[in-house]
Enzyme design. Structure first.
Site, mmCIF file in Angstrom:
data_model
loop_
_atom_site.group_PDB
_atom_site.id
_atom_site.type_symbol
_atom_site.label_atom_id
_atom_site.label_comp_id
_atom_site.label_asym_id
_atom_site.label_seq_id
_atom_site.Cartn_x
_atom_site.Cartn_y
_atom_site.Cartn_z
ATOM 1 N N TYR A 193 0.841 -1.199 0.000
ATOM 2 C CA TYR A 193 0.000 0.000 0.000
ATOM 3 C C TYR A 193 0.878 1.252 0.000
ATOM 4 O O TYR A 193 0.648 2.186 -0.781
ATOM 5 C CB TYR A 193 -0.915 0.009 1.218
ATOM 6 C CG TYR A 193 -1.655 1.322 1.381
ATOM 7 C CD1 TYR A 193 -2.695 1.658 0.519
ATOM 8 C CD2 TYR A 193 -1.300 2.230 2.378
ATOM 9 C CE1 TYR A 193 -3.358 2.869 0.646
ATOM 10 C CE2 TYR A 193 -1.954 3.440 2.510
ATOM 11 C CZ TYR A 193 -2.974 3.756 1.643
ATOM 12 O OH TYR A 193 -3.629 4.964 1.766
ATOM 13 N N LYS A 217 1.315 4.408 -2.922
ATOM 14 C CA LYS A 217 1.183 5.835 -2.666
ATOM 15 C C LYS A 217 2.477 6.591 -2.974
ATOM 16 O O LYS A 217 2.433 7.773 -3.342
ATOM 17 C CB LYS A 217 0.733 6.070 -1.216
ATOM 18 C CG LYS A 217 -0.700 5.624 -0.939
ATOM 19 C CD LYS A 217 -1.703 6.401 -1.794
ATOM 20 C CE LYS A 217 -3.139 6.070 -1.443
ATOM 21 N NZ LYS A 217 -4.122 6.888 -2.205
#
Length: 243
Positions: A154, A158
């Site tokens: 994750y 980003k």
């Protein structure tokens, strides 16, 4: 500063949390708002709520992981309003897991949403944003700035988003398009529900960032005319004590 009452805004991930709060924030300013997410029924409910601001709205059910659906989302928005002035790339997915425990399906879900979806929407929107001297806002994350041992994939998605956004800014800045990345830490939303309790249940009001605070930052970025707020970080005040 841009008069937002003359602007058309498209918000992805608009069915809850930051996206829903952002739609309300723009509508309060008089902007026309297109709402995109997978949950059509929820989008219709939010559009009905926005009627209180006496603004034009459009519901565009869209899975940002699907390239053709994203192209349709942009086309329908421009067809309905005649322009696209602001795109808020908010749709995202987080799965908390170390690398060894993360399944391939979970990996694909995150990358398809956070990376591919962001690329598809940006690519389709850029010609219209150039025509409008528009604004492109990416909802990033604290995780995209600092290492995250408990959800590295994750975090990496980003980090990709930030790198992509700043590189797009280098491409289109001289063409009149403003590009901003907004990086919140924990926000009280449905985020995290895929792996347990969502943040809106894990945290009490006032304990972490509220969706409306992130929406205010997005609104601030969209108001800029002729200059760009490159990046806005929104962290609870004790966040850095964890690092």
């Amino acid at each position: 500063m841009h008069d937002l009452s003359t602007r058309t805004v498209l918000v992805t991930g608009a069915s809850s949390g930051i996206g829903e709060a952002t739609a309300h924030a723009f509508a309060r300013e008089g902007a026309s708002v297109a709402l995109a997410a997978r949950r059509a029924g929820r989008l219709e409910e939010i559009a009905a709520d926005l009627a209180a601001y006496d603004v034009e709205t459009l519901v565009v059910p869209t899975d940002v992981r699907d390239e053709s659906q994203v192209a349709t989302m942009i086309d329908r928005t421009v067809d309905a309003f005649g322009t696209l002035d602001v795109l808020v790339n908010n749709a995202g997915l987080g799965r908390g897991s170390d690398v060894e425990s993360l399944s391939t399906d979970q990996y694909r879900q995150m990358m398809d949403t956070n990376v591919d979806g962001c690329f598809f929407a940006t690519r389709a929107a850029l010609p219209h944003l150039r025509d409008a001297d528009g604004t492109l806002v990416f909802v990033g994350s604290f995780a995209g700035q600092y290492p995250r041992g408990f959800n590295p994939v994750y975090a990496a998605s980003k980090w990709w988003l930030r790198g992509f956004a700043h590189s797009v800014a280098a491409q289109v800045g001289e063409l009149g398009v403003g590009v901003t990345v907004v990086n919140p830490s924990e926000v009280r939303t449905e985020f995290g529900s895929e792996d347990g309790d969502p943040f809106e249940e894990r945290f009490d009001a006032g304990e972490v960032t509220e969706p409306e605070e992130v929406a205010d930052a997005i609104l601030f970025a969209a108001r800029q005319d002729g200059s760009t707020v490159q990046e806005l970080d929104i962290y609870r005040r004790d966040k850095f004590s964890e690092i």
